[in-house]
Design a protein around this motif. Structure first.
Motif, PDB file in Angstrom:
ATOM      1  N   GLN A  95       7.138   0.006   1.134  1.00 27.72           N
ATOM      2  CA  GLN A  95       7.562   1.075   0.239  1.00 27.72           C
ATOM      3  C   GLN A  95       8.605   0.585  -0.761  1.00 27.72           C
ATOM      4  O   GLN A  95       8.533   0.871  -1.962  1.00 27.72           O
ATOM      5  CB  GLN A  95       8.110   2.252   1.043  1.00 27.72           C
ATOM      6  N   THR A  96       9.586  -0.172  -0.268  1.00 28.20           N
ATOM      7  CA  THR A  96      10.630  -0.684  -1.150  1.00 28.20           C
ATOM      8  C   THR A  96      10.056  -1.711  -2.124  1.00 28.20           C
ATOM      9  O   THR A  96      10.429  -1.731  -3.304  1.00 28.20           O
ATOM     10  CB  THR A  96      11.766  -1.311  -0.323  1.00 28.20           C
ATOM     11  N   GLN A  97       9.140  -2.548  -1.661  1.00 25.78           N
ATOM     12  CA  GLN A  97       8.487  -3.508  -2.547  1.00 25.78           C
ATOM     13  C   GLN A  97       7.820  -2.793  -3.713  1.00 25.78           C
ATOM     14  O   GLN A  97       7.989  -3.179  -4.884  1.00 25.78           O
ATOM     15  CB  GLN A  97       7.441  -4.319  -1.778  1.00 25.78           C
ATOM     16  N   SER A 121       7.640  -1.486  -9.547  1.00 27.39           N
ATOM     17  CA  SER A 121       7.557  -0.474 -10.606  1.00 27.39           C
ATOM     18  C   SER A 121       8.772  -0.529 -11.527  1.00 27.39           C
ATOM     19  O   SER A 121       8.652  -0.352 -12.741  1.00 27.39           O
ATOM     20  CB  SER A 121       7.421   0.926  -9.998  1.00 27.39           C
ATOM     21  N   ARG A 122       9.930  -0.796 -10.961  1.00 20.24           N
ATOM     22  CA  ARG A 122      11.123  -0.907 -11.803  1.00 20.24           C
ATOM     23  C   ARG A 122      11.055  -2.148 -12.684  1.00 20.24           C
ATOM     24  O   ARG A 122      11.490  -2.132 -13.841  1.00 20.24           O
ATOM     25  CB  ARG A 122      12.385  -0.926 -10.932  1.00 20.24           C
ATOM     26  N   TYR A 167       7.419 -13.639 -12.799  1.00 18.09           N
ATOM     27  CA  TYR A 167       7.140 -14.739 -11.883  1.00 18.09           C
ATOM     28  C   TYR A 167       7.641 -14.348 -10.493  1.00 18.09           C
ATOM     29  O   TYR A 167       8.803 -13.965 -10.337  1.00 18.09           O
ATOM     30  CB  TYR A 167       7.843 -16.015 -12.341  1.00 18.09           C
ATOM     31  N   ILE A 168       6.771 -14.472  -9.478  1.00 15.83           N
ATOM     32  CA  ILE A 168       7.129 -14.067  -8.128  1.00 15.83           C
ATOM     33  C   ILE A 168       6.883 -15.213  -7.149  1.00 15.83           C
ATOM     34  O   ILE A 168       6.343 -16.256  -7.524  1.00 15.83           O
ATOM     35  CB  ILE A 168       6.368 -12.795  -7.706  1.00 15.83           C
ATOM     36  N   ARG A 225       2.847 -10.628  -3.632  1.00 16.86           N
ATOM     37  CA  ARG A 225       1.853 -10.070  -4.535  1.00 16.86           C
ATOM     38  C   ARG A 225       2.376  -8.737  -5.048  1.00 16.86           C
ATOM     39  O   ARG A 225       2.958  -7.964  -4.286  1.00 16.86           O
ATOM     40  CB  ARG A 225       0.507  -9.853  -3.828  1.00 16.86           C
ATOM     41  N   VAL A 226       2.142  -8.441  -6.329  1.00 15.79           N
ATOM     42  CA  VAL A 226       2.537  -7.141  -6.870  1.00 15.79           C
ATOM     43  C   VAL A 226       1.681  -6.074  -6.203  1.00 15.79           C
ATOM     44  O   VAL A 226       0.459  -6.210  -6.085  1.00 15.79           O
ATOM     45  CB  VAL A 226       2.356  -7.102  -8.397  1.00 15.79           C
TER      46      VAL A 226
END
Length: 306
Positions: A249-251, A256-257, A269-270, A275-276
């Motif tokens: 949920q926090t991810q 989104s932010r 870049y992650i 994964r988004v």
């Protein structure tokens, strides 16, 4: 060492030992520590992290001359223990990093993303890059070195890198920009000879990033779960191996932010294990390995606030 052990006489619910040692760690203790870390930083701890919690906090308990994790929990949950609660967060935060970690990101930044942005800067435009979860500074300094390799005079233009982390101690270290031999091994030799110099007066930190790199970067303490104290948008965001410590949920809310904070066409870049996800997923195109570009669509749903 980490298996639950029953207390003699049964004990209260939650009093099962998870780690035995100088300061026994019970399920109740771990749950209370986990709840505080989650509330403060969104970091999700479960019983698989019991040994990590024990190893990082037992020395601190000894330093404070406390007799148990129960005493420590009572301290950090009290108003008088607010400073120690911040110390606890610092002890439990993972700060592994290195210069040019996941080098493919910096290749993509140099070859694909930066050329039009530097052209924009030369034309008088504003360019901003954010290193979120910057640890001891090696990531934002790698970004700065990459920029300087293309445009040594970039400081004359409206170009800045924001580098943020939740841990004030690690931000202080990042600002100093001092590193040992091992840390600078992954800096390309051409950049190392130009922008990393021998440090003076500090044992164990032989090298220091030059002022030419430092002047591009603003280091700030920032909690990703709280208000983000800036109004402008970014063309590039690095947030690698940070969101992985959050629950689903926090991810989703953080992604989104980031979507809202990036300019259209901006890049995210992650980390290699991330994964988004969530509503923001449809708002990004995966354009390279763990590299996303904000598209012209809008993610479904509302991001909310953290």
């Amino acid at each position: 060492m980490t298996r639950p052990l029953a207390r003699d006489g049964g004990g209260l619910p939650g009093e099962e030992l998870l780690v035995s040692g100088e300061f026994p760690l019970t399920r109740r203790d771990l749950n209370e520590i986990a709840a505080m870390i989650y509330a403060d930083a969104g970091i999700h701890l479960n019983e698989t992290k019991a040994s990590l919690v024990y190893s990082r906090l037992s020395k601190r308990i000894r330093q404070l001359r406390l007799s148990s994790f129960r005493d420590y929990c009572e301290l950090v949950s009290s108003p008088e223990g607010a400073d120690e609660r911040r110390e606890m967060l610092s002890f439990l935060t993972t700060n592994f990093t290195r210069f040019f970690r996941e080098n493919h990101h910096f290749d993509h930044l140099r070859d694909t993303v930066l050329p039009p942005l530097l052209k924009q800067a030369k034309a008088g435009g504003r360019v901003r890059i954010w290193s979120a979860g910057c640890s001891d500074g090696q990531e934002p300094y790698s970004i700065g070195l990459t920029v300087l390799s293309l445009m040594p005079e970039i400081a004359s233009y409206d170009f800045r890198i924001l580098a943020s982390d939740i841990d004030p101690k690690i931000i202080s270290k990042a600002k100093a920009g001092r590193y040992d031999d091992h840390a600078v091994e992954t800096v390309p030799s051409a950049l190392r000879s130009r922008f990393i110099h021998e440090a003076k007066g500090e044992a164990g930190a032989r090298w220091e990033v030059s002022s030419q790199v430092k002047q591009l970067i603003a280091f700030r303490e920032l909690n990703l779960l709280r208000e983000w104290p800036f109004k402008g948008t970014f063309q590039v965001i690095f947030c690698r191996n940070v969101v992985i410590y959050f629950d689903e949920q926090t991810q989703a809310r953080v992604w989104s932010r980031y979507y809202q904070t990036l300019e259209e066409g901006g890049h995210l870049y992650i980390g290699h294990s991330e994964r988004v996800s969530g509503p923001a997923k449809d708002g990004f195109d995966n354009v390279a390995i763990t590299t996303y570009r904000k598209n012209s669509g809008r993610p479904a749903g509302r991001s909310g606030t953290l």
